[in-house]
Design a protein around this motif. Structure first.
Motif, mmCIF file in Angstrom:
data_model
loop_
_atom_site.group_PDB
_atom_site.id
_atom_site.type_symbol
_atom_site.label_atom_id
_atom_site.label_comp_id
_atom_site.label_asym_id
_atom_site.label_seq_id
_atom_site.Cartn_x
_atom_site.Cartn_y
_atom_site.Cartn_z
ATOM 1 N N ASP A 170 -3.908 7.382 -2.502
ATOM 2 C CA ASP A 170 -4.525 6.894 -1.259
ATOM 3 C C ASP A 170 -3.523 6.963 -0.105
ATOM 4 N N TYR A 171 -4.058 6.801 1.124
ATOM 5 C CA TYR A 171 -3.220 6.742 2.318
ATOM 6 C C TYR A 171 -3.219 5.306 2.851
ATOM 7 N N ASN A 172 -2.255 5.019 3.727
ATOM 8 C CA ASN A 172 -2.124 3.662 4.289
ATOM 9 C C ASN A 172 -2.010 2.599 3.207
ATOM 10 N N ILE A 173 -1.305 2.937 2.146
ATOM 11 C CA ILE A 173 -0.929 1.920 1.156
ATOM 12 C C ILE A 173 0.603 1.869 1.075
ATOM 13 N N ASP A 174 1.228 2.135 2.220
ATOM 14 C CA ASP A 174 2.688 2.225 2.291
ATOM 15 C C ASP A 174 3.321 0.889 2.668
ATOM 16 N N ASN A 175 2.626 0.148 3.519
ATOM 17 C CA ASN A 175 3.140 -1.140 3.979
ATOM 18 C C ASN A 175 2.715 -2.223 2.978
ATOM 19 N N TRP A 176 3.709 -2.844 2.382
ATOM 20 C CA TRP A 176 3.456 -3.777 1.278
ATOM 21 C C TRP A 176 2.541 -4.928 1.677
ATOM 22 N N THR A 177 2.599 -5.350 2.946
ATOM 23 C CA THR A 177 1.813 -6.521 3.333
ATOM 24 C C THR A 177 0.402 -6.167 3.789
ATOM 25 N N ASP A 178 0.064 -4.896 3.894
ATOM 26 C CA ASP A 178 -1.295 -4.529 4.323
ATOM 27 C C ASP A 178 -2.328 -4.908 3.260
ATOM 28 N N ALA A 179 -3.483 -5.325 3.721
ATOM 29 C CA ALA A 179 -4.552 -5.720 2.798
ATOM 30 C C ALA A 179 -4.946 -4.560 1.880
ATOM 31 N N LYS A 180 -4.928 -3.344 2.416
ATOM 32 C CA LYS A 180 -5.323 -2.188 1.597
ATOM 33 C C LYS A 180 -4.315 -1.972 0.465
ATOM 34 N N THR A 181 -3.038 -2.113 0.777
ATOM 35 C CA THR A 181 -2.004 -1.967 -0.255
ATOM 36 C C THR A 181 -2.196 -3.022 -1.338
ATOM 37 N N GLN A 182 -2.412 -4.251 -0.909
ATOM 38 C CA GLN A 182 -2.572 -5.343 -1.862
ATOM 39 C C GLN A 182 -3.815 -5.148 -2.734
ATOM 40 N N ALA A 183 -4.860 -4.607 -2.141
ATOM 41 C CA ALA A 183 -6.091 -4.395 -2.904
ATOM 42 C C ALA A 183 -5.891 -3.331 -3.978
ATOM 43 N N VAL A 184 -5.211 -2.245 -3.614
ATOM 44 C CA VAL A 184 -4.939 -1.201 -4.619
ATOM 45 C C VAL A 184 -4.023 -1.761 -5.703
ATOM 46 N N TYR A 185 -3.046 -2.547 -5.273
ATOM 47 C CA TYR A 185 -2.125 -3.169 -6.244
ATOM 48 C C TYR A 185 -2.901 -4.016 -7.259
ATOM 49 N N ARG A 186 -3.837 -4.802 -6.766
ATOM 50 C CA ARG A 186 -4.605 -5.664 -7.682
ATOM 51 C C ARG A 186 -5.468 -4.833 -8.623
ATOM 52 N N MET A 187 -6.002 -3.712 -8.135
ATOM 53 C CA MET A 187 -6.790 -2.858 -9.032
ATOM 54 C C MET A 187 -5.907 -2.283 -10.136
ATOM 55 N N VAL A 188 -4.730 -1.792 -9.764
ATOM 56 C CA VAL A 188 -3.836 -1.199 -10.773
ATOM 57 C C VAL A 188 -3.400 -2.262 -11.778
ATOM 58 N N GLN A 189 -3.103 -3.447 -11.266
ATOM 59 C CA GLN A 189 -2.720 -4.559 -12.141
ATOM 60 C C GLN A 189 -3.846 -4.880 -13.122
ATOM 61 N N ASP A 190 -5.062 -4.918 -12.611
ATOM 62 C CA ASP A 190 -6.235 -5.183 -13.456
ATOM 63 C C ASP A 190 -6.405 -4.074 -14.501
ATOM 64 N N PHE A 191 -6.252 -2.818 -14.069
ATOM 65 C CA PHE A 191 -6.388 -1.701 -15.021
ATOM 66 C C PHE A 191 -5.340 -1.823 -16.127
ATOM 67 N N LYS A 192 -4.116 -2.123 -15.752
ATOM 68 C CA LYS A 192 -3.065 -2.252 -16.768
ATOM 69 C C LYS A 192 -3.377 -3.418 -17.717
ATOM 70 N N ASN A 193 -3.870 -4.519 -17.154
ATOM 71 C CA ASN A 193 -4.179 -5.684 -17.990
ATOM 72 C C ASN A 193 -5.299 -5.389 -18.978
ATOM 73 N N ARG A 194 -6.255 -4.579 -18.562
ATOM 74 C CA ARG A 194 -7.429 -4.324 -19.410
ATOM 75 C C ARG A 194 -7.334 -3.019 -20.187
ATOM 76 N N GLY A 195 -6.216 -2.308 -20.053
ATOM 77 C CA GLY A 195 -6.069 -1.081 -20.833
ATOM 78 C C GLY A 195 -6.840 0.105 -20.294
ATOM 79 N N VAL A 196 -7.227 0.067 -19.030
ATOM 80 C CA VAL A 196 -7.825 1.254 -18.414
ATOM 81 C C VAL A 196 -6.710 2.285 -18.245
ATOM 82 N N PRO A 197 -6.924 3.535 -18.657
ATOM 83 C CA PRO A 197 -5.819 4.502 -18.658
ATOM 84 C C PRO A 197 -5.412 4.964 -17.267
#
Ligand code: G3I
Length: 302
Positions: A170-197
């Motif tokens: 994705d784009y505009n996920i470079d600034n750590w404090t941006d809502a978009k960055t945080q949202a992608v981070y939470r999705m990846v965290q969720d995928f890792k927690n649930r074993g989504v590849p």
């Protein structure tokens, strides 16, 4: 003495570029490509509209040419992209619901199977989050098939090519404090927690000068990496190619062990989708710009 060779000496990283198939016969272009880079991403040739222009009719010839050019020269290939709201062929744009879901998953399966064993990393899903402060998913025909469309795409890709690394890009996920960055981070965290590849996150990093190259970029890279995924800088270009911003991006990648490499989004300024902004490392004549020297020096000494 070249971007690719210097990156390889830094923990086996790569330094790559987007390539356009119709330029491979341009000798000035091919000379720079073959000399400097050890990774390529097809700029348009592996998008959905390019590979499946009519439903069920797959046209791989142009993409295969890029893959062949790269692999015969030892360059790794990033596949871009299996599922995206944009660059959909007309037949897909008009679909919705379970019909679209099935067609999307079939595209993922067919394409990942065709290229199996040749693609180091797939951008499985591209640009699925909204801009701005909502932190929401981007509205699209794919999103409207259900919030789980992204993980469904990742599971289909894993099944079709178990050895490819699977990335969210994705784009505009470079600034750590941006809502978009945080949202992608939470999705990846969720995928890792649930074993989504999922194996990696791609930060496109289309920067407009020093202004939106964030000082916390390194924090963003290391925070994603701490989730247990690799990070890639997948489409780097910077308006007016300031040497300090290019140098900082390289040093930030080098500082994060899981930052596996950098891809610039084109070779010469004249090849760029932002050609009026001179954002790349070579000028229109194929000459190295100051930003090239800054990047090479950082790769060698950073
Ligand atoms: O090839 C046709 C040509 O036959 C036709 O005459 C002409 C008229 O419009 O269009 C040509 O296709 C264009 C294609 O680039 C090749 O030049 C498309 O219109 C144009 O939309 C397309 O733009 C690409 C864009 O993605 C499309 O989404 C850019 O080259 C490409 O650099 C850009 O790359 C994206 C990444 O995939 C995702 N991240 C952002 C990045 C920049 O927008």
């Amino acid at each position: 003495s070249t971007l690719g060779a210097s990156a390889a000496e830094r923990g086996g990283r790569y330094f790559g570029t987007a390539v356009a198939a119709n330029k491979l016969n341009d000798s000035a272009y091919a000379t720079i490509l073959n000399r400097e880079f050890n990774q390529v991403t097809a700029e348009n040739e592996m998008k959905i509209d390019a590979l499946q222009p009519q439903q069920g009719q797959f046209t791989y010839g142009t993409a295969d040419r890029i893959v062949q050019h790269a692999r015969s020269r030892g360059m790794q290939v990033r596949g871009h992209t299996l599922a995206w709201h944009s660059q959909q062929p007309g037949w897909m744009q008009n679909m919705s619901g379970s019909t679209l879901r099935t067609a999307m998953l079939n595209h993922v399966t067919q394409v990942a199977t065709h290229f199996r064993g040749q693609i180091a990393w797939w951008d499985v899903v591209n640009e699925a989050f909204a801009d701005g402060s909502s932190g929401a998913r981007r509205d699209s025909n794919l999103q409207r098939t259900g919030n789980d469309w992204i993980e469904a795409a990742f599971r289909a890709a894993r099944q079709a090519d178990p050895n490819a690394q699977l990335c969210y890009n994705d784009y505009n996920i470079d600034n750590w404090t941006d809502a978009k960055t945080q949202a992608v981070y939470r999705m990846v965290q969720d995928f890792k927690n649930r074993g989504v590849p999922i194996d990696c996150v791609g930060l496109q990093s289309h920067f407009t000068g020093g202004s939106n190259y964030p000082s916390n970029y390194r924090t963003t890279l290391s925070s994603f990496a701490a989730l247990g995924v690799d990070v890639h800088i997948t489409e780097l270009d910077i308006r007016n190619a300031p040497t300090d911003a290019y140098r900082n991006v390289v040093n930030d990648c080098l500082a994060v062990a899981r930052c596996k490499g950098i891809t610039v989004w084109g070779i010469r300024d004249s090849d760029s989708w932002r050609s009026n902004e001179s954002p790349l490392l070579f000028d229109g004549g194929g000459n190295k710009k100051p930003a090239y020297d800054a990047v090479l020096t950082a790769l060698n000494n950073g």
